[in-house]
Structure formats: C-alpha cells, structure tokens
Design an enzyme around this catalytic site. Structure first.
Site, PDB file in Angstrom:
ATOM      1  N   PRO A   2      -5.772  -4.181  -0.517  1.00 60.28           N
ATOM      2  CA  PRO A   2      -5.263  -4.052   0.845  1.00 60.28           C
ATOM      3  C   PRO A   2      -3.939  -3.287   0.864  1.00 60.28           C
ATOM      4  CG  PRO A   2      -6.042  -6.275   0.450  1.00 60.28           C
ATOM      5  CD  PRO A   2      -6.046  -5.578  -0.880  1.00 60.28           C
ATOM      6  N   GLU A   3      -3.858  -2.289   1.737  1.00 62.44           N
ATOM      7  CA  GLU A   3      -2.659  -1.472   1.862  1.00 62.44           C
ATOM      8  C   GLU A   3      -1.978  -1.773   3.194  1.00 62.44           C
ATOM      9  OE1 GLU A   3      -1.482   0.248  -0.557  1.00 62.44           O
ATOM     10  OE2 GLU A   3      -3.178   0.382  -1.927  1.00 62.44           O
TER      11      GLU A   3
END
Length: 269
Positions: A2-3
C-alpha cells in the site's frame, strides 16, 4: 505494498468514524508484527482518538498525550467493523471504540502498531521523510531543486522517500507517462519546465488513484472492504507489449532498482 493513495483512502474512510471516539479496549492476537506490539499499545483503553492524520504511508491516531502509529506493511488493511465481529485468520489487532472497531489484517505481518509521544517530527520512522507530494511544498521549483546534482534516474528519485513520500512503483510510472518524461533520464538533466510538468503529473496521478479507491493488486481493501480499481485505469503500468493509449506504440518494460518500470518510448523523452 500500500502506497500513499491506499493509505489516504483508508484515512478518509476511518476518520469520520474514529475521531472523537473513546478507546474501550485493545485486542492483540499476534504481537509479532514488523516490530513487536508493546505494552504501551495494550494500555490505550480510556484514551480518546482526537484526529486521524497521515504522514507518508503512516496513519497517525492522535490520542492527546501521544500517537498510535499504524503501517499497513506489504499486505495489510484496516477494516471498520462492528465490535462483535468474529476474527479471521491474519486478524492480528483490534482497536475497539464502543460499538465499532478498527481491525488490522496483515497476512505477511510486515505492518506495524506503535505508540509514540507527542513529538512526532523526531520519531525515527518519520524524521527523515521527504516532501508530501499532495502538499503545496511540492511544485516545479522545489522538484527542480531536489534533482540538482542527482545523476540517478528520475523514476528512482521520485520513489526515494527521503525526497518525496508515497510515490510507489505504479504511481511513479504513471506520473512520468503523464509528464512525457523518460523514466531513465538522469534527474539532474530535467529542466525547470519538465519538473513543473512532473510535479503536476504526480499530484494528478495520486489524486486520480485516491478517487479510484487506490490500487488492489493483491490484498488491499479500503476500510469498507471494497477493492481499489486504479490498476484497471493505468496508462502504461503492467501493459508491456500493449499499444500506448495515446500513440499506439508498444509499451516497454525495463527493470530499475529491482522494480518493473513501464513507459512509452515515443511519448516519453
């Protein structure tokens, strides 16, 4: 992993349901995450969550006398559930808030649940972080300054969290395509005008991804359990050999920093 868009989607999903709520219980089923969950976290009951903020890929729950730092790691997600929801495999941590709770699911256990004091700026995980790309701090002149004297490829520079935070692999490839810049170009060779285009493209790409609920390549879901769909709208990412959506030239794939890079050899110079 996840960014920034995925973490921001999570923050926006949980903040209205969490801010102002009193922590009624903490449940730790598996303390062996990236860093072991400490007794300080276990003793959070009775505090009130004042706000839910984000710095880079970290969620920060302000409890007044300190902050609960949450990181989703490689495969984690935070779900907002009824407080009596039965745990499933990989559900390692619950923050119970009366009739609801935040539940961390993390199959690979690279996530983190940490307690920090009020001086977040000096925290070891936060103090070396770079510019927030969605903030006013990032513009063409600032990016141009960051690239001076840097011979590294521009894609690797914008993915360096000491310079910019949260621009992950998908979003770096997509931003460079929007800006028409070859990902292999040495950073110091970018002109001021190219840096202005790239800073705008980074913001546009991240905002588009947030509106799409982020990217769900493997495990990520938002706080409501819904998968993100940005990966279905990419212009170059994961499209090697397929025609560019703008010029029809075949999209190319190369490896940079042990990560796949996708670009159009005709549109990106």
């Amino acid at each position: 992993m996840p960014e920034l868009p995925e973490v921001e989607v999570t923050r926006r999903g949980i903040a209205p349901q969490v801010a102002g709520r009193r922590i009624s219980a903490v449940v730790v089923r598996e303390p062996r995450l990236r860093w072991r969950v400490t007794d300080e976290v276990r003793r959070l009951a009775g505090r009130t969550v004042r706000a839910v903020d984000r710095r880079a890929k970290y969620l920060l729950l302000d409890c007044g006398d300190g902050h609960l730092i949450l990181h989703l790691g490689m495969s984690g997600s935070l779900r907002l559930l009824p407080s009596d929801a039965a745990p499933q495999k990989h559900d390692h941590f619950d923050l119970v808030l009366g009739d609801r709770m935040l539940r961390l699911r993390d199959p690979r256990r690279f996530g983190a649940v940490l307690w920090a004091g009020t001086d977040l700026a000096s925290h070891p995980l936060l103090r070396h972080l770079g510019i927030e790309p969605l903030s006013r701090a990032l513009d063409g002149r600032r990016l141009h300054s960051l690239t001076r004297g840097r011979n590294t490829a521009i894609k690797l520079l914008i993915m360096d969290s000491r310079r910019l935070v949260g621009v992950g692999n998908i979003y770096a490839s997509e931003s460079l395509f929007r800006a028409g810049i070859d990902p292999r170009k040495p950073a110091q060779r970018l002109s001021l005008e190219q840096c202005a285009r790239l800073s705008r493209a980074i913001k546009q790409t991240l905002r588009t991804a947030i509106r799409a609920g982020g990217s769900s390549l493997r495990d990520f879901v938002g706080s409501d359990g819904v998968y993100g769909c940005f990966q279905q709208r990419t212009r170059v990412y994961d499209r090697a050999g397929q025609p560019c959506r703008d010029c029809a030239a075949p999209v190319r794939r190369i490896v940079q920093g042990q990560r796949s890079t996708y670009y159009c050899p005709r549109c990106q110079r």
